[in-house]
Scaffold this active site. Structure first.
Site, mmCIF file in Angstrom:
data_model
loop_
_atom_site.group_PDB
_atom_site.id
_atom_site.type_symbol
_atom_site.label_atom_id
_atom_site.label_comp_id
_atom_site.label_asym_id
_atom_site.label_seq_id
_atom_site.Cartn_x
_atom_site.Cartn_y
_atom_site.Cartn_z
ATOM 1 N N LYS A 1 5.045 -10.908 9.418
ATOM 2 C CA LYS A 1 5.570 -9.827 10.256
ATOM 3 C C LYS A 1 5.634 -10.267 11.725
ATOM 4 O O LYS A 1 5.091 -11.319 12.089
ATOM 5 C CB LYS A 1 4.678 -8.594 10.083
ATOM 6 C CG LYS A 1 4.637 -8.061 8.639
ATOM 7 C CD LYS A 1 3.739 -6.820 8.534
ATOM 8 C CE LYS A 1 3.611 -6.330 7.101
ATOM 9 N NZ LYS A 1 2.795 -5.089 7.000
ATOM 10 N N GLU B 1 12.404 -6.863 -4.051
ATOM 11 C CA GLU B 1 12.342 -7.326 -2.664
ATOM 12 C C GLU B 1 13.063 -8.659 -2.481
ATOM 13 O O GLU B 1 13.747 -8.867 -1.467
ATOM 14 C CB GLU B 1 10.876 -7.413 -2.218
ATOM 15 C CG GLU B 1 10.268 -6.007 -2.125
ATOM 16 C CD GLU B 1 8.779 -5.966 -1.813
ATOM 17 O OE1 GLU B 1 8.260 -4.882 -1.536
ATOM 18 O OE2 GLU B 1 8.109 -7.038 -1.857
ATOM 19 N N HIS C 1 3.369 -9.295 4.812
ATOM 20 C CA HIS C 1 3.686 -8.455 3.665
ATOM 21 C C HIS C 1 3.675 -9.308 2.399
ATOM 22 O O HIS C 1 4.122 -10.455 2.422
ATOM 23 C CB HIS C 1 5.079 -7.825 3.820
ATOM 24 C CG HIS C 1 5.579 -7.228 2.531
ATOM 25 N ND1 HIS C 1 5.242 -5.952 2.144
ATOM 26 C CD2 HIS C 1 6.343 -7.746 1.528
ATOM 27 C CE1 HIS C 1 5.793 -5.713 0.946
ATOM 28 N NE2 HIS C 1 6.467 -6.781 0.563
ATOM 29 N N TYR D 1 10.913 -0.606 2.948
ATOM 30 C CA TYR D 1 9.775 0.323 2.936
ATOM 31 C C TYR D 1 10.147 1.697 2.366
ATOM 32 O O TYR D 1 9.478 2.683 2.662
ATOM 33 C CB TYR D 1 9.202 0.462 4.351
ATOM 34 C CG TYR D 1 8.326 -0.703 4.765
ATOM 35 C CD1 TYR D 1 7.233 -1.098 3.984
ATOM 36 C CD2 TYR D 1 8.573 -1.403 5.945
ATOM 37 C CE1 TYR D 1 6.422 -2.160 4.363
ATOM 38 C CE2 TYR D 1 7.758 -2.473 6.333
ATOM 39 C CZ TYR D 1 6.681 -2.837 5.538
ATOM 40 O OH TYR D 1 5.876 -3.882 5.913
ATOM 41 N N ASN E 1 -0.870 -5.904 10.573
ATOM 42 C CA ASN E 1 -1.604 -6.622 9.519
ATOM 43 C C ASN E 1 -0.910 -7.895 9.047
ATOM 44 O O ASN E 1 -1.132 -8.376 7.946
ATOM 45 C CB ASN E 1 -1.998 -5.686 8.380
ATOM 46 C CG ASN E 1 -0.811 -5.123 7.629
ATOM 47 O OD1 ASN E 1 0.334 -5.502 7.897
ATOM 48 N ND2 ASN E 1 -1.061 -4.244 6.671
HETATM 49 P P1 DAT Z 1 0.435 -3.291 1.839
HETATM 50 O O1 DAT Z 1 1.178 -3.901 3.013
HETATM 51 O O2 DAT Z 1 -0.982 -3.787 1.773
HETATM 52 O O3 DAT Z 1 1.178 -3.426 0.550
HETATM 53 P P2 DAT Z 1 1.241 -0.497 1.802
HETATM 54 O O4 DAT Z 1 2.375 -0.912 0.930
HETATM 55 O O5 DAT Z 1 0.373 0.620 1.339
HETATM 56 O O6 DAT Z 1 0.281 -1.735 2.156
HETATM 57 O O7 DAT Z 1 1.803 -0.073 3.227
HETATM 58 C C1 DAT Z 1 2.845 -0.817 3.827
HETATM 59 C C2 DAT Z 1 2.510 -1.031 5.288
HETATM 60 O O8 DAT Z 1 2.446 0.239 5.935
HETATM 61 C C3 DAT Z 1 1.139 -1.657 5.527
HETATM 62 O O9 DAT Z 1 1.169 -3.056 5.476
HETATM 63 C C4 DAT Z 1 0.791 -1.150 6.887
HETATM 64 C C5 DAT Z 1 1.422 0.223 6.928
HETATM 65 N N1 DAT Z 1 0.453 1.265 6.583
HETATM 66 C C6 DAT Z 1 -0.034 1.533 5.358
HETATM 67 N N2 DAT Z 1 -0.909 2.562 5.390
HETATM 68 C C7 DAT Z 1 -0.961 2.940 6.691
HETATM 69 C C8 DAT Z 1 -1.670 3.938 7.401
HETATM 70 N N3 DAT Z 1 -2.520 4.762 6.783
HETATM 71 N N4 DAT Z 1 -1.488 4.033 8.742
HETATM 72 C C9 DAT Z 1 -0.631 3.202 9.381
HETATM 73 N N5 DAT Z 1 0.072 2.246 8.771
HETATM 74 C C10 DAT Z 1 -0.090 2.104 7.454
HETATM 75 MG MG MG Z 2 2.952 -2.580 -0.100
#
Ligand code: DAT
Ligand code: MG
Length: 149
Positions: free
Chosen positions: A9, A126, A115, A49, A112
């Site tokens: 990212k 994807e 991805h 997303y 973070n």
């Molecule tokens: P991951 O990236 O571990 O697959 P995810 O698919 O649940 O996590 O969410 C996609 C992204 O969205 C994640 O990398 C960071 C953001 N995100 C997830 N939960 C969040 C939250 N509670 N507050 C802010 N950003 C969040």
């Molecule tokens: Mg995810």
């Protein structure tokens, strides 16, 4: 063989972590199949997303992923989808285990670093969203016999 989609990212790029991150997947023994350094359009970000569309953080997530260049990648290997997720660590870097990418390099859920596809079907979706077929390279590293029985 199994494929996964990974993207470093904008924070990972800005912080100069591209080489270190790619090295982890190379030394693990996974095979690079596709790689591009690119800006992400709002349309691509929203589609990527899509499952988070109703979440309160959706707008900031799209804004973040479009805020600077990313490194989009496809990696190949037995069990690569689940293994890469383990190597990436939990979504929130504050609780990701040390030794994982997020656990070693991050402190904030909205920054973070990387991805990774969460399942084989997600990876297929994807990969076809981010890459054209001709951008993927079908090759076998010559050390394969030292990685796989
Ligand atoms: P991951 O990236 O571990 O697959 P995810 O698919 O649940 O996590 O969410 C996609 C992204 O969205 C994640 O990398 C960071 C953001 N995100 C997830 N939960 C969040 C939250 N509670 N507050 C802010 N950003 C969040
Ligand atoms: Mg995810």
């Amino acid at each position: 063989m199994e494929l996964t989609f990974l993207a470093i990212k904008p924070d990972g790029v800005q912080r100069g972590l591209v080489g270190k991150i790619i090295q982890r997947f190379e030394t693990k023994g996974f095979t690079l199949v596709g790689l591009k350094f690119m800006d992400v359009s709002k349309k691509l970000a929203e589609s990527h997303y899509d499952i988070h569309r109703e979440r309160p953080f959706f707008a900031s997530l799209v804004e973040f992923i479009t805020s600077g260049p990313v490194v989009a990648m496809v990696w190949k290997g037995d069990g690569v989808v689940a293994s890469a997720r383990k190597m990436i660590g939990a979504t929130n870097p504050l609780i990701s285990e040390p030794g994982t990418i997020r656990g070693d390099f991050g402190v904030s859920i909205g920054r973070n670093i990387i991805h990774g596809s969460d399942a084989i079907e997600t990876a297929q979706r994807e990969i076809s969203l981010w890459f054209k077929d001709e951008e993927l390279v079908d090759w076998q590293p010559q050390i394969s016999t030292w990685l796989y029985e």
